[in-house]
Motif scaffolding. Sequence first.
Motif, short mmCIF file in Angstrom:
data_model
loop_
_atom_site.label_atom_id
_atom_site.label_comp_id
_atom_site.label_asym_id
_atom_site.label_seq_id
_atom_site.Cartn_x
_atom_site.Cartn_y
_atom_site.Cartn_z
N MET A 168 0.84 -1.21 0.00
CA MET A 168 0.00 0.00 0.00
C MET A 168 0.87 1.26 0.00
O MET A 168 0.60 2.20 -0.75
CB MET A 168 -0.92 0.01 1.22
N ALA A 169 1.90 1.26 0.86
CA ALA A 169 2.78 2.43 0.93
C ALA A 169 3.54 2.61 -0.37
O ALA A 169 3.68 3.73 -0.87
CB ALA A 169 3.74 2.29 2.11
N ALA A 183 1.36 4.07 -2.93
CA ALA A 183 0.95 5.44 -2.61
C ALA A 183 2.13 6.42 -2.62
O ALA A 183 1.89 7.64 -2.58
CB ALA A 183 0.29 5.47 -1.23
N SER A 224 0.89 6.85 3.50
CA SER A 224 -0.42 6.18 3.45
C SER A 224 -0.85 5.88 4.88
O SER A 224 -0.26 5.01 5.53
CB SER A 224 -0.34 4.89 2.64
N ARG A 225 -1.85 6.58 5.34
CA ARG A 225 -2.33 6.34 6.70
C ARG A 225 -2.89 4.93 6.84
O ARG A 225 -2.74 4.30 7.89
CB ARG A 225 -3.37 7.39 7.09
N THR A 226 -3.51 4.43 5.79
CA THR A 226 -4.05 3.07 5.84
C THR A 226 -2.91 2.07 5.99
O THR A 226 -3.00 1.13 6.79
CB THR A 226 -4.89 2.76 4.59
#
Length: 158
Positions: A64-65, A68, A127-129
């Motif tokens: 994810m990071a 992003a 990415s906060r998620t």
Amino acid sequence: MTGSWAPIWIAGGGALLLGIAGGATTPIGSWYRELAKPAWQPPNWAFGPAWTLILACAATAAVMAWNAAPDAAARRDILILFGVNALFFLAWSPLFFMAKRPDWALVEVVFLWGSVLALLIGLWPISRTAALFILPYLGWVSFASALNRAIVVRNLPF
């Protein structure tokens, strides 16, 4: 590589290799069975599934990071964060189980915990998620640190 399958394969493969290495350096022999442990320690069989879930969350966070990341510098930082964490992850089990030095592992786990916290903080602006996917890892290493300390206190000197 952004948007391709490569980050998924690399992160998944890395998590798999870390899990295999962690398991290979965690012999549960008579020495470990004879240690005095706190009543709140989970059963031995629970550690494998817990680490599998945690490494899967970390691999998900990495992908994810990576996807992003706004630029190559951010992707480099992600690799550094996960690389440093992997080194500290790989150091703990050999110290505790193979060297039979829970006291040394207790010192090392401070660095492992710090590297997990660095992952959380470093991923947050990207990415906060992804950063939130690190929370189970931070929680588990916090718990494992307390367990490591309890074992050291109950079994001194080494």
